[in-house]
Design a protein around this motif. Structure first.
Motif, PDB file in Angstrom:
ATOM      1  N   ILE A  13       0.854  -1.184   0.000  1.00  0.00           N
ATOM      2  CA  ILE A  13       0.000   0.000   0.000  1.00  0.00           C
ATOM      3  C   ILE A  13       0.897   1.244   0.000  1.00  0.00           C
ATOM      4  CG2 ILE A  13      -0.197   0.073   2.512  1.00  0.00           C
ATOM      5  CD1 ILE A  13      -3.122   0.947   2.139  1.00  0.00           C
ATOM      6  N   SER A  14       0.490   2.272  -0.710  1.00  0.00           N
ATOM      7  CA  SER A  14       1.306   3.478  -0.820  1.00  0.00           C
ATOM      8  C   SER A  14       1.030   4.447   0.321  1.00  0.00           C
ATOM      9  CB  SER A  14       1.039   4.181  -2.153  1.00  0.00           C
ATOM     10  OG  SER A  14      -0.282   4.703  -2.158  1.00  0.00           O
ATOM     11  N   ARG A  15       1.948   5.382   0.527  1.00  0.00           N
ATOM     12  CA  ARG A  15       1.754   6.425   1.532  1.00  0.00           C
ATOM     13  C   ARG A  15       0.508   7.239   1.215  1.00  0.00           C
ATOM     14  NH1 ARG A  15       7.031   9.300   3.817  1.00  0.00           N
ATOM     15  NH2 ARG A  15       8.194   7.438   4.372  1.00  0.00           N
ATOM     16  N   ILE A  29      -6.183  14.932  10.193  1.00  0.00           N
ATOM     17  CA  ILE A  29      -5.591  13.720  10.765  1.00  0.00           C
ATOM     18  C   ILE A  29      -4.676  13.120   9.714  1.00  0.00           C
ATOM     19  CG2 ILE A  29      -6.011  11.402  11.649  1.00  0.00           C
ATOM     20  CD1 ILE A  29      -8.696  12.393  12.661  1.00  0.00           C
ATOM     21  N   THR A  30      -3.428  12.922  10.100  1.00  0.00           N
ATOM     22  CA  THR A  30      -2.437  12.330   9.206  1.00  0.00           C
ATOM     23  C   THR A  30      -1.802  11.144   9.930  1.00  0.00           C
ATOM     24  OG1 THR A  30      -0.627  13.680  10.067  1.00  0.00           O
ATOM     25  CG2 THR A  30      -1.911  14.613   8.226  1.00  0.00           C
ATOM     26  N   PRO A  31      -1.103  10.287   9.204  1.00  0.00           N
ATOM     27  CA  PRO A  31      -0.374   9.218   9.893  1.00  0.00           C
ATOM     28  C   PRO A  31       0.598   9.788  10.926  1.00  0.00           C
ATOM     29  CG  PRO A  31      -0.507   8.730   7.568  1.00  0.00           C
ATOM     30  CD  PRO A  31      -1.062  10.125   7.743  1.00  0.00           C
ATOM     31  N   HIS A  32       1.185  10.943  10.627  1.00  0.00           N
ATOM     32  CA  HIS A  32       2.127  11.543  11.576  1.00  0.00           C
ATOM     33  C   HIS A  32       1.408  12.045  12.833  1.00  0.00           C
ATOM     34  CE1 HIS A  32       6.158  12.865  12.483  1.00  0.00           C
ATOM     35  NE2 HIS A  32       5.663  13.999  12.942  1.00  0.00           N
ATOM     36  N   SER A  33       0.193  12.586  12.686  1.00  0.00           N
ATOM     37  CA  SER A  33      -0.544  13.034  13.877  1.00  0.00           C
ATOM     38  C   SER A  33      -0.947  11.832  14.728  1.00  0.00           C
ATOM     39  CB  SER A  33      -1.760  13.883  13.499  1.00  0.00           C
ATOM     40  OG  SER A  33      -2.696  13.150  12.753  1.00  0.00           O
ATOM     41  N   LEU A  34      -1.202  10.689  14.097  1.00  0.00           N
ATOM     42  CA  LEU A  34      -1.495   9.468  14.861  1.00  0.00           C
ATOM     43  C   LEU A  34      -0.254   9.019  15.631  1.00  0.00           C
ATOM     44  CD1 LEU A  34      -3.642   7.499  12.258  1.00  0.00           C
ATOM     45  CD2 LEU A  34      -4.441   8.818  14.240  1.00  0.00           C
ATOM     46  N   ARG A  35       0.908   9.189  15.029  1.00  0.00           N
ATOM     47  CA  ARG A  35       2.178   8.867  15.698  1.00  0.00           C
ATOM     48  C   ARG A  35       2.365   9.757  16.929  1.00  0.00           C
ATOM     49  NH1 ARG A  35       7.557   7.196  14.904  1.00  0.00           N
ATOM     50  NH2 ARG A  35       9.072   8.848  15.293  1.00  0.00           N
ATOM     51  N   HIS A  36       2.079  11.047  16.779  1.00  0.00           N
ATOM     52  CA  HIS A  36       2.178  11.971  17.911  1.00  0.00           C
ATOM     53  C   HIS A  36       1.195  11.577  19.016  1.00  0.00           C
ATOM     54  CE1 HIS A  36       5.028  15.090  16.766  1.00  0.00           C
ATOM     55  NE2 HIS A  36       4.581  14.979  15.531  1.00  0.00           N
TER      56      HIS A  36
END
Length: 140
Positions: A47-49, A69-76
């Motif tokens: 799956i792509s980014r 909401i981004t994958p990076h915000s989920l990481r935070h």
């Protein structure tokens, strides 16, 4: 904190909880992916980014959340929740793959409520026995 397995990927340790592992096994049994657990649109590719970011946007729209909401915000959010539940900074640093502890310390700003709610060691000391107050002189 108890997690099933831990995988090392580019100096980042990704925790895999037993509950998530169970969900992924069910998905694998249903979907039977061949090359990748999450295959992309191109055969033989993951799956792509862009697809992951699109999934985040769609989930945000469906949930009615206003903030992006981004994958990076989920990481935070993941790191902040770890901090709020008492995980020590060094462990979070390792899990996030940060080289410097100062990078991980940014999550302290996000979790100020938890940090401020920390009890002082002074509050853990036993209370002294109450002493009776000295008699007050009586004046007629």
């Amino acid at each position: 904190m108890s997690f099933g397995k831990t995988f090392n990927r580019k100096d980042r340790y990704v925790m895999l909880s037993p509950r998530l592992l169970e969900i992924l096994r069910t998905y694998w049994l249903d979907a039977h992916p061949r090359d990748w657990l999450f295959p992309g649109d191109i055969p033989g590719r993951p799956i792509s980014r862009d697809a992951v970011e699109l999934a985040c946007r769609l989930a945000r729209q469906r949930s009615g959340i206003q903030k992006p909401i981004t994958p990076h915000s989920l990481r935070h959010a993941f790191a902040t929740h770890l901090l709020e539940t008492g995980t020590d900074m060094r462990r979070i640093q390792l899990l996030m793959g940060h080289r410097a502890l100062s990078t991980t310390a940014r999550y302290l700003e996000l979790a100020t409520g938890t940090v401020c709610a920390t009890a002082s060691p002074f509050d853990l000391l036993p209370h002294p026995a109450s002493t009776s107050s000295p008699p007050t002189p009586e004046y007629f």
